[in-house]
Design a protein around this motif. Structure first.
Motif, PDB file in Angstrom:
ATOM      1  N   PRO A  11      -7.843 -30.976 -35.226  1.00  0.00           N
ATOM      2  CA  PRO A  11      -7.181 -30.900 -36.539  1.00  0.00           C
ATOM      3  C   PRO A  11      -7.609 -29.670 -37.332  1.00  0.00           C
ATOM      4  CG  PRO A  11      -8.076 -33.089 -36.152  1.00  0.00           C
ATOM      5  CD  PRO A  11      -8.591 -32.221 -35.052  1.00  0.00           C
ATOM      6  N   GLY A  12      -6.625 -28.994 -37.926  1.00  0.00           N
ATOM      7  CA  GLY A  12      -6.913 -27.869 -38.794  1.00  0.00           C
ATOM      8  C   GLY A  12      -7.332 -26.593 -38.094  1.00  0.00           C
ATOM      9  N   THR A  13      -7.199 -26.549 -36.770  1.00  0.00           N
ATOM     10  CA  THR A  13      -7.584 -25.347 -36.019  1.00  0.00           C
ATOM     11  C   THR A  13      -6.501 -25.039 -34.997  1.00  0.00           C
ATOM     12  OG1 THR A  13      -8.721 -26.349 -34.117  1.00  0.00           O
ATOM     13  CG2 THR A  13      -9.975 -26.180 -36.187  1.00  0.00           C
ATOM     14  N   ASP A  14      -6.657 -23.895 -34.336  1.00  0.00           N
ATOM     15  CA  ASP A  14      -5.789 -23.542 -33.218  1.00  0.00           C
ATOM     16  C   ASP A  14      -6.420 -23.915 -31.885  1.00  0.00           C
ATOM     17  OD1 ASP A  14      -3.899 -22.420 -34.942  1.00  0.00           O
ATOM     18  OD2 ASP A  14      -4.915 -20.477 -34.934  1.00  0.00           O
ATOM     19  N   LEU A  15      -7.505 -24.671 -31.931  1.00  0.00           N
ATOM     20  CA  LEU A  15      -8.268 -25.008 -30.737  1.00  0.00           C
ATOM     21  C   LEU A  15      -7.866 -26.372 -30.197  1.00  0.00           C
ATOM     22  CD1 LEU A  15     -11.802 -23.944 -32.051  1.00  0.00           C
ATOM     23  CD2 LEU A  15     -10.225 -22.570 -30.651  1.00  0.00           C
ATOM     24  N   SER A  16      -8.195 -26.596 -28.952  1.00  0.00           N
ATOM     25  CA  SER A  16      -8.018 -27.909 -28.346  1.00  0.00           C
ATOM     26  C   SER A  16      -9.228 -28.203 -27.465  1.00  0.00           C
ATOM     27  CB  SER A  16      -6.732 -27.971 -27.512  1.00  0.00           C
ATOM     28  OG  SER A  16      -6.808 -27.097 -26.396  1.00  0.00           O
ATOM     29  N   LEU A  17      -9.451 -29.478 -27.218  1.00  0.00           N
ATOM     30  CA  LEU A  17     -10.499 -29.916 -26.317  1.00  0.00           C
ATOM     31  C   LEU A  17      -9.891 -30.857 -25.296  1.00  0.00           C
ATOM     32  CD1 LEU A  17     -13.367 -30.635 -28.887  1.00  0.00           C
ATOM     33  CD2 LEU A  17     -13.266 -28.726 -27.273  1.00  0.00           C
ATOM     34  N   GLY A  18     -10.542 -30.945 -24.146  1.00  0.00           N
ATOM     35  CA  GLY A  18      -9.963 -31.697 -23.044  1.00  0.00           C
ATOM     36  C   GLY A  18     -10.563 -33.076 -22.852  1.00  0.00           C
ATOM     37  N   VAL A  19      -9.762 -33.947 -22.226  1.00  0.00           N
ATOM     38  CA  VAL A  19     -10.179 -35.287 -21.815  1.00  0.00           C
ATOM     39  C   VAL A  19      -9.729 -35.486 -20.371  1.00  0.00           C
ATOM     40  CG1 VAL A  19     -10.106 -37.760 -22.299  1.00  0.00           C
ATOM     41  CG2 VAL A  19      -9.802 -36.129 -24.166  1.00  0.00           C
ATOM     42  N   ILE A  20     -10.589 -36.089 -19.571  1.00  0.00           N
ATOM     43  CA  ILE A  20     -10.251 -36.422 -18.188  1.00  0.00           C
ATOM     44  C   ILE A  20     -10.539 -37.902 -17.964  1.00  0.00           C
ATOM     45  CG2 ILE A  20     -10.787 -36.042 -15.742  1.00  0.00           C
ATOM     46  CD1 ILE A  20     -11.556 -33.185 -16.446  1.00  0.00           C
ATOM     47  N   ARG A  21      -9.592 -38.587 -17.361  1.00  0.00           N
ATOM     48  CA  ARG A  21      -9.766 -40.017 -17.058  1.00  0.00           C
ATOM     49  C   ARG A  21     -10.083 -40.216 -15.584  1.00  0.00           C
ATOM     50  NH1 ARG A  21      -5.589 -45.127 -18.153  1.00  0.00           N
ATOM     51  NH2 ARG A  21      -7.038 -46.732 -17.387  1.00  0.00           N
ATOM     52  N   HIS A  22     -11.052 -41.087 -15.320  1.00  0.00           N
ATOM     53  CA  HIS A  22     -11.358 -41.536 -13.964  1.00  0.00           C
ATOM     54  C   HIS A  22     -11.265 -43.053 -13.950  1.00  0.00           C
ATOM     55  CE1 HIS A  22     -12.896 -37.561 -12.795  1.00  0.00           C
ATOM     56  NE2 HIS A  22     -13.505 -37.544 -13.963  1.00  0.00           N
ATOM     57  N   GLY A  23     -10.399 -43.584 -13.104  1.00  0.00           N
ATOM     58  CA  GLY A  23     -10.209 -45.026 -13.032  1.00  0.00           C
ATOM     59  C   GLY A  23      -8.905 -45.432 -13.676  1.00  0.00           C
ATOM     60  N   HIS A  24      -8.393 -46.586 -13.275  1.00  0.00           N
ATOM     61  CA  HIS A  24      -7.080 -47.032 -13.731  1.00  0.00           C
ATOM     62  C   HIS A  24      -7.118 -48.359 -14.481  1.00  0.00           C
ATOM     63  CE1 HIS A  24      -5.291 -43.814 -11.373  1.00  0.00           C
ATOM     64  NE2 HIS A  24      -6.055 -44.189 -10.358  1.00  0.00           N
ATOM     65  N   TRP A  25      -8.291 -48.992 -14.559  1.00  0.00           N
ATOM     66  CA  TRP A  25      -8.380 -50.292 -15.201  1.00  0.00           C
ATOM     67  C   TRP A  25      -9.830 -50.519 -15.600  1.00  0.00           C
ATOM     68  CZ3 TRP A  25      -4.650 -52.857 -17.266  1.00  0.00           C
ATOM     69  CH2 TRP A  25      -4.791 -54.193 -17.627  1.00  0.00           C
ATOM     70  N   GLY A  26     -10.076 -51.604 -16.331  1.00  0.00           N
ATOM     71  CA  GLY A  26     -11.448 -51.981 -16.631  1.00  0.00           C
ATOM     72  C   GLY A  26     -11.930 -51.508 -17.994  1.00  0.00           C
ATOM     73  N   ARG A  27     -13.201 -51.754 -18.275  1.00  0.00           N
ATOM     74  CA  ARG A  27     -13.822 -51.426 -19.563  1.00  0.00           C
ATOM     75  C   ARG A  27     -13.747 -49.923 -19.800  1.00  0.00           C
ATOM     76  NH1 ARG A  27     -18.161 -53.895 -22.640  1.00  0.00           N
ATOM     77  NH2 ARG A  27     -18.037 -52.899 -24.688  1.00  0.00           N
ATOM     78  N   PRO A  28     -13.169 -49.465 -20.905  1.00  0.00           N
ATOM     79  CA  PRO A  28     -13.103 -48.020 -21.167  1.00  0.00           C
ATOM     80  C   PRO A  28     -14.453 -47.485 -21.648  1.00  0.00           C
ATOM     81  CG  PRO A  28     -12.027 -49.245 -22.932  1.00  0.00           C
ATOM     82  CD  PRO A  28     -12.433 -50.259 -21.907  1.00  0.00           C
ATOM     83  N   VAL A  29     -14.866 -46.385 -21.065  1.00  0.00           N
ATOM     84  CA  VAL A  29     -16.133 -45.742 -21.393  1.00  0.00           C
ATOM     85  C   VAL A  29     -15.852 -44.314 -21.851  1.00  0.00           C
ATOM     86  CG1 VAL A  29     -18.406 -45.044 -20.554  1.00  0.00           C
ATOM     87  CG2 VAL A  29     -17.343 -47.130 -19.674  1.00  0.00           C
ATOM     88  N   LEU A  30     -16.279 -43.991 -23.060  1.00  0.00           N
ATOM     89  CA  LEU A  30     -16.143 -42.653 -23.614  1.00  0.00           C
ATOM     90  C   LEU A  30     -17.386 -41.865 -23.222  1.00  0.00           C
ATOM     91  CD1 LEU A  30     -14.824 -40.525 -25.502  1.00  0.00           C
ATOM     92  CD2 LEU A  30     -15.962 -41.689 -27.422  1.00  0.00           C
ATOM     93  N   VAL A  31     -17.216 -40.820 -22.417  1.00  0.00           N
ATOM     94  CA  VAL A  31     -18.336 -40.097 -21.822  1.00  0.00           C
ATOM     95  C   VAL A  31     -18.487 -38.721 -22.459  1.00  0.00           C
ATOM     96  CG1 VAL A  31     -19.322 -39.151 -19.704  1.00  0.00           C
ATOM     97  CG2 VAL A  31     -17.993 -41.278 -19.628  1.00  0.00           C
ATOM     98  N   PHE A  32     -19.678 -38.461 -22.998  1.00  0.00           N
ATOM     99  CA  PHE A  32     -20.006 -37.154 -23.552  1.00  0.00           C
ATOM    100  C   PHE A  32     -20.835 -36.362 -22.541  1.00  0.00           C
ATOM    101  CE2 PHE A  32     -19.433 -39.970 -27.181  1.00  0.00           C
ATOM    102  CZ  PHE A  32     -18.654 -39.205 -28.036  1.00  0.00           C
TER     103      PHE A  32
END
Length: 247
Positions: A10-31
């Motif tokens: 938000p408020g910038t010309d930048l973007s950051l990426g997200v990659i998903r591994h897995g198709h089901w189950g408990r979602p885990v946000l990984v830093f």
């Protein structure tokens, strides 16, 4: 490897990426670790370490890029400037990454946050400030006092509200009661190479666990032995040991 998706900041010309591994189950946000990318979790063997959970549909990992290069890793900036930029990263998580994750999993579901090294700080800090979305944090080999990270200059509100060792110490009343009922933190650290010098992960983790105890915030401290290093092979073992009971 999952497909990388770019999400604007938000408020910038930048973007950051997200990659998903897995198709089901408990979602885990990984830093990732310091200044790392969304690709690092898979490329350093962390997905493979719990591949059985992924294949069984018990867990999906949502790995995000860091913004550390212009926040905590920018040693030319003051600590307060770095903290202010960090809050911009948090806004990206709130406004872009979490809605995308919710879209992927069919609605808002309770997240686990996960990170190693500086990523452990991000995971624990996000849970403690967003327990309504991410009630469980797993931090491995983390450091939880941002004022110890080679900063300079005076510390203001931006630093305070980005620093778990500060704002947890200042918690009281209804908000603390709510956090006690909502959040849980797992802190894992070793006693081996690089866990004390130069990272200070071991003393920082134990000091933060003591603070959580003082405040009555649910947590577990798991200290591994003198062979356990600040490195990916040990984080793989720690993840494989702990994650199955949460998903």
């Amino acid at each position: 490897m999952g497909e990388r998706v770019e999400l604007p900041m938000p408020g910038t010309d930048l973007s950051l990426g997200v990659i998903r591994h897995g198709h089901w189950g408990r979602p885990v946000l990984v830093f990732p670790s310091e200044a790392g990318s969304a690709e690092d979790f898979e490329s350093n063997g962390m997905v493979e370490a719990v591949q059985d959970l992924v294949d069984a549909g018990r867990v999906s990992f949502f790995c995000v890029d860091s913004a550390d290069r212009w926040t905590w890793s920018d040693n030319a900036a003051t600590t307060e400037e770095r903290a202010s930029r960090h809050h911009g990263y948090t806004r990206w998580l709130e406004s872009a990454a979490l809605p995308w994750i919710a879209e992927q999993v069919g609605g808002e579901r309770p997240l686990i946050t996960l990170g190693v090294s500086m990523g452990a700080y991000h995971a624990v800090n996000f849970t403690l400030t967003h327990a309504h979305r991410a009630p469980l944090a797993i931090g491995m080999s983390g450091s939880y006092d941002v004022t110890s990270w080679h900063g300079h200059g005076e510390h203001g509100d931006a630093t305070y509200f980005a620093n778990p060792m500060a704002y947890v110490a200042g918690m009281h009343g209804d908000h603390l009661d709510w956090l006690r009922d909502t959040a849980s933190v797992l802190l894992v650290v070793g006693e081996g190479p690089f866990e004390v010098s130069p990272t200070q992960a071991l003393p920082s983790t134990t000091a933060f666990a003591n603070l959580l105890s003082e405040k009555g915030i649910p947590h577990q401290l798991d200290v591994w032995g003198h062979d356990s290093a600040h490195d990916w092979p040990w984080w793989q073992k720690q993840l494989a040991h702990h994650l199955p009971r949460f998903c």
